[in-house]
Write an enzyme that holds these catalytic residues in place. Structure first.
Site, PDB file in Angstrom:
ATOM      1  N   GLN A   1     -39.029 150.106  10.244  1.00  0.00           N
ATOM      2  CA  GLN A   1     -37.640 149.773  10.549  1.00  0.00           C
ATOM      3  C   GLN A   1     -37.452 149.683  12.063  1.00  0.00           C
ATOM      4  OE1 GLN A   1     -34.026 152.361  10.499  1.00  0.00           O
ATOM      5  NE2 GLN A   1     -33.488 151.210   8.652  1.00  0.00           N
TER       6      GLN A   1
ATOM      7  N   TYR B   1     -25.215 150.551  14.760  1.00  0.00           N
ATOM      8  CA  TYR B   1     -26.160 150.414  15.865  1.00  0.00           C
ATOM      9  C   TYR B   1     -26.077 148.998  16.444  1.00  0.00           C
ATOM     10  CZ  TYR B   1     -27.731 154.922  14.222  1.00  0.00           C
ATOM     11  OH  TYR B   1     -27.763 156.249  13.856  1.00  0.00           O
TER      12      TYR B   1
ATOM     13  N   GLY C   1     -32.693 158.265  -0.359  1.00  0.00           N
ATOM     14  CA  GLY C   1     -32.773 158.833   0.967  1.00  0.00           C
ATOM     15  C   GLY C   1     -33.032 160.313   0.944  1.00  0.00           C
TER      16      GLY C   1
END
Length: 375
Positions: free
Chosen positions: A98, A181, A326
């Site tokens: 990522q 982000y 997650g």
């Protein structure tokens, strides 16, 4: 079970539809992947993860909220990641890197930002509310960033990181376009008020994300993905509902023309929805149902707070090709095997054991200030 059938993702085939989403762990050695990280990924690959997405990998030095986040801009980092990739492959899993740039939620006093010798860059000089930098003295929050003068210089950083990910042997890359982000900051009109080709209209606000995807595709071909979080909330992001649908609808329709490996759609989560002035920040809506029509020919992976039962239904119905878990992977290194055998998942959030240093043991503060999304 549909979950345990192989699936072609880009140019590779994963053994099942259970993915491990990116999870910041603060365990690198001054941005260099190490043996602790290798053991961590080894365990999850052996535990039944069909597709692993790494923790966010910094494309350049930045002042993150999480000390010891790994990078991929030099040879030492590439060699560290190569050991991890080779080990994951030996267990039969596939692994994507990522690619991550924090943008305005970096801090100029953080050690890595100081070492970088550059300002905290963002599309516009608009600070994000909140923030918690526990490794910096005092109680600093987010600061007003410096406008990046030429966004193409940042696209070049993504491409260089992409080249290094290829050298490390990754099966593909996931461009981090979510969670407030850098890329998300360009997309959202509340964080991007530019008036030239990189801002203003929906088409201009989507340009940075699309041009970044095109740049990394030049290196990885069909093995490129993007993660988005249209509902916003986290890191002070979110637009009115119709603008959100129009913006992300356009972005995903255009991204769908690029022959991506997949698009990861993260649904709304109250857990990560921050509150300012007595009002929740996010724009709740059904992300999967809303945006799937824009991705008719693109594989979709779903993410955020799915149960094993819900995952099987989501995949068997064709609503998503696979689902990323997650925090379940933090609690258990064998999530895939547990689901296959019908064993329960313990999703208890014990922040004392989440990260690699004692600074993260402060319970409760993480949710209030908005930490890295764990799903």
């Amino acid at each position: 079970m549909a979950l345990f059938t192989p699936l072609k993702v880009g140019s590779v085939t994963v053994p099942n539809r259970i993915g491990m989403s990116a999870l910041t762990r603060s365990r690198s050695s001054a941005t260099v992947p190490n043996d602790i990280m290798k053991e961590y990924y080894d365990q999850r690959a052996a535990g039944g993860a069909g597709l692993i997405v790494t923790e966010g990998i910094l494309v350049t030095r930045q002042g993150t909220e999480w000390p010891d986040a790994p990078g991929i801009w030099n040879n030492e980092q590439v060699e560290g990641w190569k050991k991890i990739v080779d080990s994951v492959h030996a267990s039969g899993s596939k692994i994507y890197a990522q690619l991550w740039h924090l943008g305005r939620v970096s801090h100029p006093q953080a050690p890595e930002q100081i070492a970088a010798g550059v300002p905290v860059y963002a599309p516009s000089a608009i600070s994000a509310r909140g923030g918690k930098f526990r490794h910096i003295e005092g109680s600093p929050g987010h600061v007003t960033p410096t406008v990046v003068p030429d966004p193409t210089t940042l696209i070049a950083l993504y491409k260089e990181a992409d080249i290094n990910a290829k050298k490390a042997g990754f099966d593909g890359v996931e461009v981090h376009g979510a969670s407030g982000y850098f890329i998300h900051e360009f997309i959202d009109s509340t964080s991007n008020t530019r008036t030239e080709q990189w801002g203003g209209s929906i088409e201009n606000r989507a340009r940075f994300a699309l041009d970044t995807l095109k740049a990394v595709i030049e290196v990885f071909g069909p093995d490129v993905a993007i993660k988005v979080s249209p509902a916003g909330g986290y890191n002070d992001m979110g637009m009115p509902l119709q603008e959100t649908i129009d913006t992300f609808g356009y972005l995903l329709r255009e991204a769908g023309k690029l022959n991506l490996a997949y698009v990861c759609l993260t649904r709304y989560s109250p857990w990560s929805d921050v509150e300012f002035d007595g009002k929740k920040r996010a724009t709740p809506h059904d992300v999967l149902e809303t945006y799937a029509p824009f991705l008719c020919s693109t594989q979709i992976w779903a993410n955020v707070r799915y149960t094993p039962e819900e995952v099987e239904t989501t995949v068997s119905s064709g609503n998503a090709a696979g689902v990323f878990f997650g925090k379940a992977w933090i609690a258990h290194p064998d999530v895939g095997k547990r689901i296959q055998k019908g064993k329960p998942l313990n999703n208890a959030l014990d922040f004392a054991t989440f990260y690699g240093r004692p600074v993260w043991t402060m319970r409760g503060v993480y949710r209030l200030q908005g930490g890295r999304g764990l799903d």
